[in-house]
Design a protein around this motif. Structure first.
Motif, mmCIF file in Angstrom:
data_model
loop_
_atom_site.group_PDB
_atom_site.id
_atom_site.type_symbol
_atom_site.label_atom_id
_atom_site.label_comp_id
_atom_site.label_asym_id
_atom_site.label_seq_id
_atom_site.Cartn_x
_atom_site.Cartn_y
_atom_site.Cartn_z
ATOM 1 N N LYS A 178 0.820 -1.345 -0.035
ATOM 2 C CA LYS A 178 0.145 0.060 -0.073
ATOM 3 C C LYS A 178 0.959 1.376 0.079
ATOM 4 O O LYS A 178 1.865 1.376 0.614
ATOM 5 C CB LYS A 178 -1.088 0.112 1.252
ATOM 6 C CG LYS A 178 -1.707 -1.289 1.387
ATOM 7 C CD LYS A 178 -2.977 -1.223 2.713
ATOM 8 C CE LYS A 178 -3.683 -2.290 2.653
ATOM 9 N NZ LYS A 178 -4.562 -2.253 3.970
ATOM 10 N N VAL A 179 0.406 2.269 -0.566
ATOM 11 C CA VAL A 179 0.919 3.506 -0.617
ATOM 12 C C VAL A 179 -0.051 4.677 -0.772
ATOM 13 O O VAL A 179 -0.969 4.659 -1.545
ATOM 14 C CB VAL A 179 2.207 3.641 -1.791
ATOM 15 C CG1 VAL A 179 1.223 3.557 -3.339
ATOM 16 C CG2 VAL A 179 2.909 5.055 -1.859
ATOM 17 N N LYS A 180 0.286 5.800 0.171
ATOM 18 C CA LYS A 180 -0.610 7.037 0.428
ATOM 19 C C LYS A 180 0.082 7.930 -0.834
ATOM 20 O O LYS A 180 1.156 8.313 -0.443
ATOM 21 C CB LYS A 180 -0.766 7.229 1.597
ATOM 22 C CG LYS A 180 -1.523 6.141 2.466
ATOM 23 C CD LYS A 180 -1.988 6.574 4.050
ATOM 24 C CE LYS A 180 -2.706 5.560 4.750
ATOM 25 N NZ LYS A 180 -3.060 6.037 5.975
ATOM 26 N N VAL A 181 -0.879 8.599 -1.456
ATOM 27 C CA VAL A 181 -0.281 9.708 -2.584
ATOM 28 C C VAL A 181 -1.484 10.489 -2.837
ATOM 29 O O VAL A 181 -2.533 9.950 -2.842
ATOM 30 C CB VAL A 181 0.486 9.029 -3.575
ATOM 31 C CG1 VAL A 181 -0.082 8.376 -4.537
ATOM 32 C CG2 VAL A 181 1.427 10.120 -4.362
ATOM 33 N N GLN A 182 -0.965 11.638 -3.030
ATOM 34 C CA GLN A 182 -2.175 12.506 -4.075
ATOM 35 C C GLN A 182 -1.542 12.360 -5.637
ATOM 36 O O GLN A 182 -0.510 12.372 -6.058
ATOM 37 C CB GLN A 182 -2.111 14.212 -3.410
ATOM 38 C CG GLN A 182 -2.613 14.336 -2.318
ATOM 39 C CD GLN A 182 -3.151 15.496 -2.151
ATOM 40 O OE1 GLN A 182 -4.039 15.513 -1.272
ATOM 41 N NE2 GLN A 182 -2.902 16.499 -3.169
ATOM 42 N N PRO A 183 -2.454 12.170 -6.467
ATOM 43 C CA PRO A 183 -2.151 11.838 -7.753
ATOM 44 C C PRO A 183 -1.327 12.891 -8.577
ATOM 45 O O PRO A 183 -0.285 12.457 -9.284
ATOM 46 C CB PRO A 183 -3.562 11.632 -8.408
ATOM 47 C CG PRO A 183 -4.404 11.351 -7.544
ATOM 48 C CD PRO A 183 -3.997 11.924 -6.042
#
Length: 304
Positions: A246-251
């Motif tokens: 999993k990775v959290k990011v803003q596109p």
């Protein structure tokens, strides 16, 4: 719903893949206004267009009277073709989750091609794979065999998948070694193998061509999200369907670099296919099945 552009969710809910494939194919054939496959029920399986300079001995004048076109009669031993359909069933093919879009598209397209092969009296085999070959049928043309393939395809729509990676290159090398007679190999895959070692994928495709097989590669994608990365600019948690990472990011933070990396791979893949004389078809799941069926018919007619 329009049979020519099926709602992929409805495909899974309807459950009768053979019926849907028949309706889809016959609707598609009806829509071909100018085609060598006019008169599909008979001429499609047993005739080819007459080429100037050929002997007129085998022209079918009855068909000419009906269609105003010159067709040459083909005999059964000339028309039989062997086709191996390969479907990538790794976890990434079950994206997007709301409709299992890529696998549903691939299954429906494979069912339609299987139906066409049956109508053309050709032999077909189905192979599913992820990191390894999971299932592979014999190559036959009997109605019972085709029904078995349709059942196997339906099962792919009903089965939830564990985390399964793809090993396209290893599987294609195995398939190339297994197929001993010249055949048409039809591949449905997103080709999400180890993209950083793309040469392994290219080598396996070259192996198929080296063994004199004709290859149709349907590159199955949800283009809007997987190629253009068209997500709203808000925080997302992206999950790798094949590893669970999993990775959290803003596109907006990664869109440009993502598009470059993926775009470079797609361009190389398309270029290599061109070099190896492999038909590369971009199969965007939002665009319906016409491009798949047309590409198959064109390839099939060239192999006659």
């Amino acid at each position: 719903m329009s049979i020519r552009k099926l709602d992929l969710t409805k495909v899974r809910e309807f459950g009768n893949l053979e019926f849907l494939a028949k309706q889809l194919v016959e609707g598609f054939i009806t829509g071909l206004h100018k085609s060598p496959f006019h008169g599909f029920s008979v001429e499609f399986a047993e005739h080819q267009l007459y080429n100037t300079g050929e002997s007129t001995r085998y022209i079918d004048w009855k068909v000419f009277a009906k269609s105003d076109r010159l067709y040459v009669k083909r005999y059964e031993e000339e028309t039989n073709l062997r086709c191996h359909i390969l479907i990538d069933t790794s976890s990434s093919m079950y994206y997007p989750e709301e409709n299992y879009g890529k696998i549903t598209f691939s299954v429906m397209a494979a069912a339609s091609i299987t139906y066409l092969l049956q109508r053309q009296k050709d032999a077909v085999s189905l192979c599913t794979f992820s990191e390894k070959i999971e299932m592979q049928t014999a190559v036959k043309s009997t109605p019972s065999h085709v029904h078995k393939i349709m059942t196997e395809l339906e099962n792919l729509l009903q089965t939830s998948r564990p985390l399964l990676k793809t090993s396209v290159s290893d599987v294609l090398h195995q398939i190339a070694e297994k197929i001993h007679k010249r055949s048409l190999v039809v591949i449905f895959s997103d080709m999400f193998d180890n993209l950083e070692e793309a040469e392994h994928i290219f080598s396996s495709l070259q192996h198929l061509r080296h063994n004199m097989h004709e290859v149709l590669l349907f590159h199955v994608t949800d283009k809007r999200t997987e190629e253009t990365f068209a997500f709203e600019n808000r925080p997302y948690e992206f999950i790798d369907l094949e590893t669970g990472e999993k990775v959290k990011v803003q596109p907006d933070q990664v869109r440009e670099s993502y598009q470059k990396f993926v775009g470079d791979f797609y361009r190389k893949l398309k270029l290599k296919c061109g070099q190896y004389k492999i038909d590369f078809i971009e199969a965007d799941i939002a665009q319906g099945f016409d491009p798949v069926l047309m590409a198959y018919l064109v390839k099939h007619s060239k192999m006659r």
